[in-house]
Design an enzyme around this catalytic site. Sequence first.
Site, PDB file in Angstrom:
ATOM      1  N   THR A  66       0.810  -1.215   0.000  1.00 55.21           N
ATOM      2  CA  THR A  66       0.000   0.000   0.000  1.00 55.21           C
ATOM      3  C   THR A  66       0.846   1.270   0.000  1.00 55.21           C
ATOM      4  O   THR A  66       0.420   2.288  -0.531  1.00 55.21           O
ATOM      5  CB  THR A  66      -0.972   0.017   1.193  1.00 55.21           C
ATOM      6  OG1 THR A  66      -0.229  -0.113   2.409  1.00 55.21           O
ATOM      7  CG2 THR A  66      -1.974  -1.115   1.089  1.00 55.21           C
ATOM      8  N   CYS A  67       2.029   1.209   0.583  1.00 54.49           N
ATOM      9  CA  CYS A  67       2.896   2.402   0.599  1.00 54.49           C
ATOM     10  C   CYS A  67       3.369   2.779  -0.804  1.00 54.49           C
ATOM     11  O   CYS A  67       3.707   3.931  -1.063  1.00 54.49           O
ATOM     12  CB  CYS A  67       4.112   2.160   1.479  1.00 54.49           C
ATOM     13  SG  CYS A  67       3.706   2.014   3.221  1.00 54.49           S
TER      14      CYS A  67
END
Length: 99
Positions: A66-67
């Site tokens: 997700t980063c």
Amino acid sequence: AEAPEVGFLWESLHEMSQEDLRHFLHFVWGRSRLPPDGHPKWAEGFKIVRQAVVADADRWLPTAHTCFFQLDLPAYTSKEICKERVLCAIRFCCNFGIA
């Protein structure tokens, strides 16, 4: 040329309900909505990377970072398998905090 599994993913996404699309966004982005216009993540783009698996890619679930707004996608052999594995990951893995 585009890898077959990437085409399977896009086809599967076109067939998904709005709820499952929100689950997909949450899985790959950590949120249920797209980044706003002008957000730095748009500059980097959404990335789909072939997941390195030892054998039998059809047995693996995709993973997300997700980063980095990135999906690691196994080299699935059909759209049906791709859709089944992606739906399993987005519907159940987020609930466990695995995404």
